[in-house]
Design a protein around this motif. Structure first.
Motif, short mmCIF file in Angstrom:
data_model
loop_
_atom_site.label_atom_id
_atom_site.label_comp_id
_atom_site.label_asym_id
_atom_site.label_seq_id
_atom_site.Cartn_x
_atom_site.Cartn_y
_atom_site.Cartn_z
N LEU A 396 6.59 -0.96 -59.12
CA LEU A 396 5.64 -1.30 -60.16
C LEU A 396 4.44 -0.34 -60.14
N ALA A 397 3.96 -0.04 -61.33
CA ALA A 397 2.72 0.73 -61.42
C ALA A 397 1.57 -0.11 -60.86
N GLU A 398 0.52 0.57 -60.44
CA GLU A 398 -0.58 -0.11 -59.75
C GLU A 398 -1.16 -1.27 -60.55
N GLN A 399 -1.28 -1.10 -61.86
CA GLN A 399 -1.92 -2.15 -62.67
C GLN A 399 -1.06 -3.41 -62.79
N HIS A 400 0.21 -3.33 -62.43
CA HIS A 400 1.09 -4.51 -62.53
C HIS A 400 1.34 -5.18 -61.17
N ARG A 401 0.82 -4.63 -60.12
CA ARG A 401 1.08 -5.20 -58.80
C ARG A 401 0.26 -6.47 -58.58
N ARG A 402 0.84 -7.38 -57.80
CA ARG A 402 0.16 -8.64 -57.44
C ARG A 402 0.13 -8.76 -55.92
N PRO A 403 -1.02 -8.99 -55.35
CA PRO A 403 -1.08 -9.13 -53.88
C PRO A 403 -0.23 -10.28 -53.35
N ASP A 404 -0.08 -11.35 -54.15
CA ASP A 404 0.71 -12.49 -53.66
C ASP A 404 2.20 -12.32 -53.89
N GLY A 405 2.63 -11.23 -54.55
CA GLY A 405 4.05 -10.99 -54.78
C GLY A 405 4.71 -11.96 -55.72
N ALA A 406 3.92 -12.74 -56.47
CA ALA A 406 4.48 -13.77 -57.36
C ALA A 406 4.65 -13.19 -58.76
N PRO A 408 6.84 -12.75 -62.47
CA PRO A 408 7.61 -13.65 -63.35
C PRO A 408 9.12 -13.43 -63.22
N VAL A 409 9.86 -14.53 -63.36
CA VAL A 409 11.32 -14.45 -63.39
C VAL A 409 11.74 -13.93 -64.75
N GLU A 410 12.53 -12.87 -64.73
CA GLU A 410 13.03 -12.29 -65.99
C GLU A 410 14.53 -12.02 -65.86
N PHE A 411 15.21 -12.09 -67.00
CA PHE A 411 16.64 -11.76 -67.06
C PHE A 411 16.76 -10.36 -67.65
N GLU A 412 17.40 -9.45 -66.90
CA GLU A 412 17.43 -8.06 -67.34
C GLU A 412 18.76 -7.64 -67.97
N GLY A 413 19.58 -8.61 -68.31
CA GLY A 413 20.84 -8.32 -68.97
C GLY A 413 22.06 -8.67 -68.15
N MET A 419 11.03 -10.42 -60.53
CA MET A 419 10.83 -8.98 -60.31
C MET A 419 10.03 -8.30 -61.42
N ALA A 420 9.64 -9.02 -62.47
CA ALA A 420 8.92 -8.39 -63.58
C ALA A 420 9.64 -7.13 -64.05
N PHE A 421 10.92 -7.25 -64.35
CA PHE A 421 11.72 -6.09 -64.72
C PHE A 421 11.11 -5.32 -65.89
N SER A 422 10.57 -6.04 -66.86
CA SER A 422 10.09 -5.38 -68.08
C SER A 422 8.90 -4.46 -67.83
N GLN A 423 8.26 -4.59 -66.68
CA GLN A 423 7.09 -3.77 -66.37
C GLN A 423 7.43 -2.57 -65.48
N ARG A 424 8.71 -2.37 -65.20
CA ARG A 424 9.13 -1.29 -64.30
C ARG A 424 9.86 -0.19 -65.06
N ASP A 425 9.72 1.04 -64.62
CA ASP A 425 10.60 2.12 -65.05
C ASP A 425 11.94 1.95 -64.35
N SER A 426 12.98 2.51 -64.95
CA SER A 426 14.30 2.37 -64.33
C SER A 426 15.08 3.66 -64.45
N ASP A 427 16.04 3.82 -63.56
CA ASP A 427 16.99 4.93 -63.60
C ASP A 427 18.28 4.39 -64.20
#
Length: 556
Positions: A396-406, A408-413, A419-427
């Motif tokens: 995750l980019a710095e602005q999306h990180r959470r110290p508590d690691g909590a 949101p649950v997301e379905f990525e297909g 894992m907050a998939f929608s906020q991450r870059d992917s390969d």
């Protein structure tokens, strides 16, 4: 006047009633209780029935009527069956109730059925408010409940149901230009949409609704082979089942007696098919004697038709071919009830030998078997294509990180996680698959091509049980892997031959993967029975021929 058709369905309905009266298990669900009342009334009032004028059908109907009263809740709806207190499920019973009332009207004074008619009328009156105000949860329910509304108006004399039926109909009937209802289901077309729309056409003077049913029936004819309606396209439970034409018989007859030669041929076949309901047929003939008329000469035509939903159907007396690319799964991104999920891409019959299902399985991130969309090349070849993409996620980019690691649950297909998939870059990892189906004089050739990831694949060819499979390396359970040469499936004098084999190896297992949508629940949509697997890796293409031939035993 008794006709051969009337005599035939009366005799069969008589046997149905005899079985019910001879120690049948008690009915529990309201729909079955009403069916029994329907059976007793039809047989008792049919000229030529062995039950005509006898006391047993009336006594049985009175007992079942008392039971039906007990199953009606204070709401006016019924409390047993698939769904509790359900307006549409109650409407199935109410539509049968209306038919029985229509049969009894004018016949009660001399037959002793007046108490039954009165009791059914009371049930109808108590149901009216709930059905007028009730809702639905599937497309076909709109027409079932509308049919019940116009019937209840006729039985009770209360006309407020007619406006509600017109309100449902104002949504437009869910049928495409090919005559396929939105649920694409032979089962629901036969048991719900067609009969309901015919009732509405008659009650509301809507000839357009009758035309919809006639067009839908011609589509059923085009999708019928060897007495079975194609179901691979269905969005409902029957997408994995064989569905016979028997339940369509009375509907075919409606248009056959009006002069349609295609429906006449279909009616003759359907009236001897499995699941033909002689009680339903008899009831409709008693209400409308014109249905017992002699059918015109029937016409059976070859079929070569492409459907907008993604299906190509080709058939004649010797061979049937279905190429299918109309699954909803690629667009929806998941397997779900109400979607067309069947991964079968091809079916073929030669004589009595039936290749029931060809599926292409790839071991690619658990995304399941190939479900391609159908297109056509200029030369007429059918082309099925599918592009899959998934990947691996970056931090995750710095602005999306959470110290508590909590997160949101997301379905990525294919997978859900916090894992907050929608906020991450992917390969991204991709796999494209193309299947070309080219018709040959004696069958088809399949050209399977891939680009992208290098993963194992297995082409599965599953045959209808009842024949003999030879060739290939035995895998147990009726399955073989075709390593080299050909495999032959024989039924009587007809054979379907597939080949050539494509080798073998530990890196290309001969197995079918249903996908994570099934396996995480411990489920599968895999077929059983005689199967041939042709394996490989997506780094190489595959060419396979499927040929039909007739080889009399004396020539073998």
């Amino acid at each position: 006047m008794t006709t051969p058709y009337t005599a035939r369905v009366t005799a069969a309905a008589d046997e149905t009633l005899a079985a019910l009266l001879d120690g049948a298990a008690p009915a529990i669900a309201h729909r079955e209780v009403m069916r029994r009342i329907r059976t007793a009334a039809a047989c008792a009032l049919a000229p030529g029935s062995r039950w005509s004028g006898r006391e047993e059908p009336i006594l049985a109907a009175q007992q079942w009527l008392q039971q039906l009263h007990g199953l009606q809740a204070p709401s006016g709806l019924f409390t047993s069956g698939d769904n509790v207190d359900s307006p549409p499920d109650s409407s199935f019973t109410l539509n049968d109730l209306v038919l029985v009332c229509e049969l009894l009207d004018g016949r009660t004074s001399s037959t002793g059925w007046a108490p039954v008619r009165q009791g059914l009328g009371d049930i109808a009156a108590r149901a009216m408010d709930a059905v007028v105000g009730g809702g639905v949860h599937t497309p076909n329910h709109r027409w079932e409940i509308s049919s019940a509304l116009v019937g209840l108006a006729r039985v009770t004399g209360q006309q407020r149901g007619l406006e509600r039926a017109r309100q449902w109909l104002a949504e437009g009937v869910d049928v495409d230009r090919d005559g396929v209802y939105s649920e694409r289901s032979a089962n629901y077309a036969a048991h719900v949409s067609n009969p309901s729309l015919l009732t509405l056409a008659s009650a509301l003077g809507r000839e357009d609704l009758r035309g919809i049913v006639h067009r839908a029936l011609h589509t059923v004819i085009d999708l019928t082979d060897a007495g079975e309606v194609e179901t691979v396209l269905s969005r409902r439970q029957d997408q994995r089942e064989a569905f016979p034409t028997g339940p369509f018989a009375t509907q075919f007859r409606v248009f056959a007696v009006a002069g349609c030669p295609r429906c006449a041929a279909a009616a003759r076949a359907a009236e001897t098919a499995p699941r033909f309901d002689p009680v339903e047929a008899l009831l409709h003939v008693l209400i409308d004697p014109s249905l017992a008329g002699e059918l015109p000469e029937g016409v059976i035509e070859p079929v070569d038709r492409r459907f907008e939903l993604g299906l190509w159907r080709r058939q004649d007396a010797e061979r049937m071919l279905t190429v299918y690319g109309g699954s909803d799964v690629p667009a929806a991104g998941r397997v779900a009830s109400g979607l067309a999920c069947n991964p079968t891409l091809l079916r073929m019959r030669h004589g009595a030998a039936l290749l029931d299902s060809v599926r292409l399985s790839r071991d690619f991130f658990g995304l399941g078997p190939f479900r391609g969309r159908l297109a056509a090349d200029p030369d007429g070849t059918a082309v099925l294509g599918e592009d899959l993409a998934t990947g691996y996620y970056q931090p995750l980019a710095e602005q999306h990180r959470r110290p508590d690691g909590a997160y949101p649950v997301e379905f990525e297909g294919r997978f859900a996680a916090a894992m907050a998939f929608s906020q991450r870059d992917s390969d991204e990892v991709r796999l494209s698959t193309r299947v070309r189906v080219r018709e040959e004089d004696d069958g088809v050739s399949l050209e399977v091509g891939f680009s992208g990831a290098d993963v194992p694949f297995a082409l599965e060819l599953a045959f209808r049980p009842g024949g003999t499979l030879t060739g290939g390396r035995d895998l147990g359970g009726g399955a073989v892997e075709l390593v080299e040469g050909e495999a032959t499936y024989r039924v009587g004098d007809e054979e379907i031959v597939v080949g050539p084999g494509n080798g073998t190896g530990a890196d290309r297992p001969p197995v079918y993967h249903p996908g994570e949508a099934y396996t995480f629940l411990g489920g599968t949509d895999a077929v059983t029975g005689p199967r041939v697997y042709v394996t490989g890796r997506t780094s190489d293409d595959l060419v396979l021929t499927i040929r039909g031939r007739t080889v009399p035993r004396a020539d073998r």
